[in-house]
Design a protein around this motif. Structure first.
Motif, short mmCIF file in Angstrom:
data_model
loop_
_atom_site.label_atom_id
_atom_site.label_comp_id
_atom_site.label_asym_id
_atom_site.label_seq_id
_atom_site.Cartn_x
_atom_site.Cartn_y
_atom_site.Cartn_z
N MET A 1 0.85 -1.19 0.00
CA MET A 1 0.00 0.00 0.00
C MET A 1 0.89 1.24 0.00
O MET A 1 1.87 1.32 0.74
CB MET A 1 -0.93 -0.01 1.21
N SER A 2 0.57 2.22 -0.85
CA SER A 2 1.43 3.38 -1.03
C SER A 2 1.43 4.29 0.19
O SER A 2 0.53 4.26 1.02
CB SER A 2 1.00 4.17 -2.26
N ARG A 3 2.43 5.11 0.28
CA ARG A 3 2.60 6.06 1.37
C ARG A 3 1.52 7.14 1.29
O ARG A 3 1.18 7.62 0.20
CB ARG A 3 3.99 6.68 1.26
N ILE A 4 0.96 7.53 2.44
CA ILE A 4 -0.06 8.58 2.47
C ILE A 4 0.63 9.94 2.55
O ILE A 4 1.36 10.22 3.50
CB ILE A 4 -1.02 8.38 3.66
N ASP A 84 -4.39 10.17 -1.65
CA ASP A 84 -3.96 8.88 -1.10
C ASP A 84 -4.98 8.35 -0.10
O ASP A 84 -5.10 7.14 0.06
CB ASP A 84 -2.60 9.03 -0.42
N ILE A 85 -5.68 9.27 0.57
CA ILE A 85 -6.71 8.87 1.52
C ILE A 85 -7.83 9.91 1.48
O ILE A 85 -7.57 11.11 1.32
CB ILE A 85 -6.16 8.72 2.96
N VAL A 86 -9.05 9.45 1.58
CA VAL A 86 -10.23 10.32 1.57
C VAL A 86 -10.92 10.23 2.92
O VAL A 86 -11.16 9.14 3.44
CB VAL A 86 -11.22 9.92 0.46
N SER A 87 -11.22 11.39 3.50
CA SER A 87 -12.05 11.46 4.71
C SER A 87 -13.36 12.10 4.32
O SER A 87 -13.40 13.28 3.94
CB SER A 87 -11.35 12.29 5.80
N GLU A 88 -14.44 11.34 4.39
CA GLU A 88 -15.76 11.82 3.94
C GLU A 88 -16.59 12.30 5.13
O GLU A 88 -16.73 11.60 6.11
CB GLU A 88 -16.48 10.69 3.21
N SER A 89 -17.11 13.53 5.01
CA SER A 89 -17.98 14.11 6.05
C SER A 89 -19.24 14.69 5.42
O SER A 89 -19.62 15.84 5.69
CB SER A 89 -17.23 15.19 6.84
N ALA A 90 -19.87 13.92 4.54
CA ALA A 90 -21.14 14.33 3.92
C ALA A 90 -22.28 14.19 4.93
O ALA A 90 -22.09 13.62 6.01
CB ALA A 90 -21.40 13.48 2.69
N PRO A 91 -23.47 14.71 4.61
CA PRO A 91 -24.61 14.58 5.53
C PRO A 91 -24.86 13.14 5.95
O PRO A 91 -24.60 12.19 5.20
CB PRO A 91 -25.78 15.14 4.71
N GLU A 92 -25.39 12.98 7.14
CA GLU A 92 -25.60 11.66 7.75
C GLU A 92 -26.82 10.97 7.15
O GLU A 92 -27.85 10.78 7.80
CB GLU A 92 -25.74 11.82 9.27
N ILE A 113 -7.32 5.10 -0.39
CA ILE A 113 -8.09 4.55 0.72
C ILE A 113 -9.28 5.46 0.99
O ILE A 113 -9.15 6.69 1.02
CB ILE A 113 -7.22 4.45 1.99
N PHE A 114 -10.44 4.86 1.19
CA PHE A 114 -11.66 5.61 1.50
C PHE A 114 -12.01 5.43 2.99
O PHE A 114 -12.01 4.31 3.50
CB PHE A 114 -12.84 5.11 0.67
N PHE A 170 -1.88 6.36 10.08
CA PHE A 170 -2.21 7.72 9.66
C PHE A 170 -2.83 8.51 10.81
O PHE A 170 -2.48 9.66 11.05
CB PHE A 170 -3.17 7.68 8.47
N ALA A 171 -3.75 7.88 11.55
CA ALA A 171 -4.40 8.54 12.68
C ALA A 171 -3.36 9.00 13.71
O ALA A 171 -3.42 10.13 14.21
CB ALA A 171 -5.41 7.60 13.33
N ARG A 172 -2.41 8.13 14.02
CA ARG A 172 -1.37 8.51 14.98
C ARG A 172 -0.50 9.65 14.44
O ARG A 172 -0.07 10.51 15.19
CB ARG A 172 -0.50 7.30 15.32
#
Length: 309
Positions: A1-4, A84-92, A113-114, A170-172
């Motif tokens: 997996m590629s580097r973020i 490289d990574i997507v953080s989705e915050s669309a309506p619930e 990464i999604f 990534f989180a850390r």
């Protein structure tokens, strides 16, 4: 997996913009994408304000350097090209999220990464729509991101171990403490407890046992807290709260449909969304619960409670 290296935040609302700034403060190049030019413009103003406040107190780097790593666009295809990574915050809304991820799955590079920042939906409800379920999981942030630096990492049964490892690392790297869940559960860990707390408060209010101010007073005095459940709901956003209650209604919670309707008619239909709109249960920027007189006690009697506020 590629580097973020490149982060894409889709959805520039109150939490999405915080995720973007947190990633930029930790050295990542970040693109913020939204379908609304107005929301994107507002997000940029808020991000710039916070960056100047947090630098150099939170990070030693100048605000200008942090802001130079953040880009804004309405063009999702362009934004996905290098992500490289997507953080989705669309309506619930599961229908909205599935449609969005289906579109992103068709546009994003194969290695991307999604992740979803959904507060109450499980990854299995969305995974197949992504076209890459093995590279998809929930990465749920808590507001305010640089203060409440906790993230829930919730894979679904089809998530690859390598994806879990990459997202946890990534989180850390963005100064978050990951809580890795062994199996799926709506609302994760903290939110599951928060929903029980908010649900009890909403039920007391909806059924007319006591006003919301007194519910907040009860909690603030007993727990020496600086706000109660309704002050907290204003911070979350009453529109987000409504979406969560509506999901509970669909799941068969007996009181949830009536509470959702109560929130809709008293707040949403009048454009009262809480802190973000300037009015919800309280009026901002100076809500009454912050006044010294709100608790109705002499500060000499309860010095610890007053100090906590």
């Amino acid at each position: 997996m590629s580097r973020i290296e490149e982060v894409l935040v889709v959805g520039a609302g109150s939490v999405g913009r915080e995720i973007a700034l947190q990633c930029a403060m930790c050295g990542y190049r970040v693109t913020v994408c939204d379908i609304s030019r107005e929301v994107l413009h507002e997000a940029r103003a808020v991000i710039e304000m916070h960056a100047r406040t947090l630098s150099p107190a939170y990070v030693p780097e100048p605000a200008a350097a942090i802001l130079g790593r953040i880009y804004y666009t309405l063009d999702l295809e362009e934004a996905l090209a290098t992500a490289d990574i997507v953080s989705e915050s669309a309506p619930e809304d599961v229908v909205v999220k599935r449609a969005l991820f289906a579109r992103m799955g068709a546009l994003a590079p194969p290695h991307t990464i999604f992740t979803t920042n959904s507060s109450s939906l499980t990854p299995s409800m969305i995974a197949d729509a992504t076209g890459r379920p093995d590279q998809f999981l929930a990465l749920h942030f808590h507001k305010t991101v640089w203060v409440s630096n906790l993230v829930d990492v919730m894979p679904h049964p089809g998530t690859r171990p390598e994806t879990i490892e990459a997202v946890t690392a990534f989180a850390r790297s963005i100064r978050q403490t990951p809580i890795l869940m062994a199996k799926e559960r709506p609302s994760y860990v903290f939110n599951a407890m928060l929903e029980a707390y908010n649900g009890a408060a909403l039920l007391l209010w909806h059924q007319g046992f006591v006003g919301f101010e007194d519910i907040d007073r009860a909690w603030m005095i007993a727990q020496c807290m600086d706000h109660g459940p309704f002050g907290g709901m204003d911070m979350i956003g009453i529109d987000t709260l409504y979406d969560v209650v509506r999901i509970h209604a669909d799941a068969g919670y007996v009181e949830a449909p009536a509470i959702a309707e109560h929130l809709k008619t008293e707040f949403l239909d009048r454009g009262l969304l809480g802190l973000k709109s300037g009015q919800g249960f309280y009026t901002y920027p100076n809500p009454s619960y912050r006044a010294d007189s709100f608790l109705g006690i002499d500060p000499i009697v309860m010095p610890a409670a007053r100090a906590a506020r």
